[in-house]
Write an enzyme that holds these catalytic residues in place. Sequence first.
Site, mmCIF file in Angstrom:
data_model
loop_
_atom_site.group_PDB
_atom_site.id
_atom_site.type_symbol
_atom_site.label_atom_id
_atom_site.label_comp_id
_atom_site.label_asym_id
_atom_site.label_seq_id
_atom_site.Cartn_x
_atom_site.Cartn_y
_atom_site.Cartn_z
ATOM 1 C CG ASP A 1 -2.121 -0.807 1.337
ATOM 2 O OD1 ASP A 1 -2.344 -1.515 0.322
ATOM 3 O OD2 ASP A 1 -2.803 -1.110 2.347
ATOM 4 N NE ARG A 2 -1.292 7.301 -0.748
ATOM 5 C CZ ARG A 2 -2.118 8.133 -0.969
ATOM 6 N NH1 ARG A 2 -2.306 8.872 -2.133
ATOM 7 N NH2 ARG A 2 -3.102 8.142 0.148
#
Length: 213
Positions: free
Chosen positions: A57-58
């Site tokens: 995930d970012r």
Amino acid sequence: MSQFLNEHLIHRDEDFMVIHKPAGILTVPGKTADLQDCVINRLLQEEPRTLLIHRLDRDTSGILVFALSKFGQNRISRQFQERQTSKIYQAVVAGHLQGEGTVDVPVVYDPSRPPLHIADPSHNKPALTHWKATEHFEMQGQPVTRVELTPITGRSHQLRVHMQYLGHPIVGDTLYATPEQLLLDRLCLHAERLSFLHPKTEQLVEFYCPVPF
């Protein structure tokens, strides 16, 4: 070697490289023009052979593996798909969580509230996470718990949703924590350890990336 590679490279050989991904940057480009800056595009500028294997995930930091050959990509990707890799994450969660346990609840995308996912016991795709509380302390006067998380499956947002399901969202999680539980300006989730079989030698290789929080 580019500045990004120089600062974030953990390991490199003929078939793959291991990167320390900082929080706040996408693994791959998003759909819009403002989401094109990402780890793989930065790596491709310096190493055109870079091939995707998996994602973080970012807002998650830690170990990310990219292939440098089709052979490496196929061999390592298969291990991810068949759950033959071993992954350990570190997180700090809100509240006082004691002991250890397992969350065995499917995690599914919620189309009514993108990009949120939800725990849905009625769904047929399993999501399984082992957790273990390792330290209790305070952050801005609030009780928090450091936990070691071992995902057995790899669903999107799995660890974040499972911690929310336990009633202890991850500190800094702008999607799943309440405003009072944010406490830091980053998500306290980090991919600390990863092991898999080397694509050529088939020997077990293990990589470690120290927790930044």
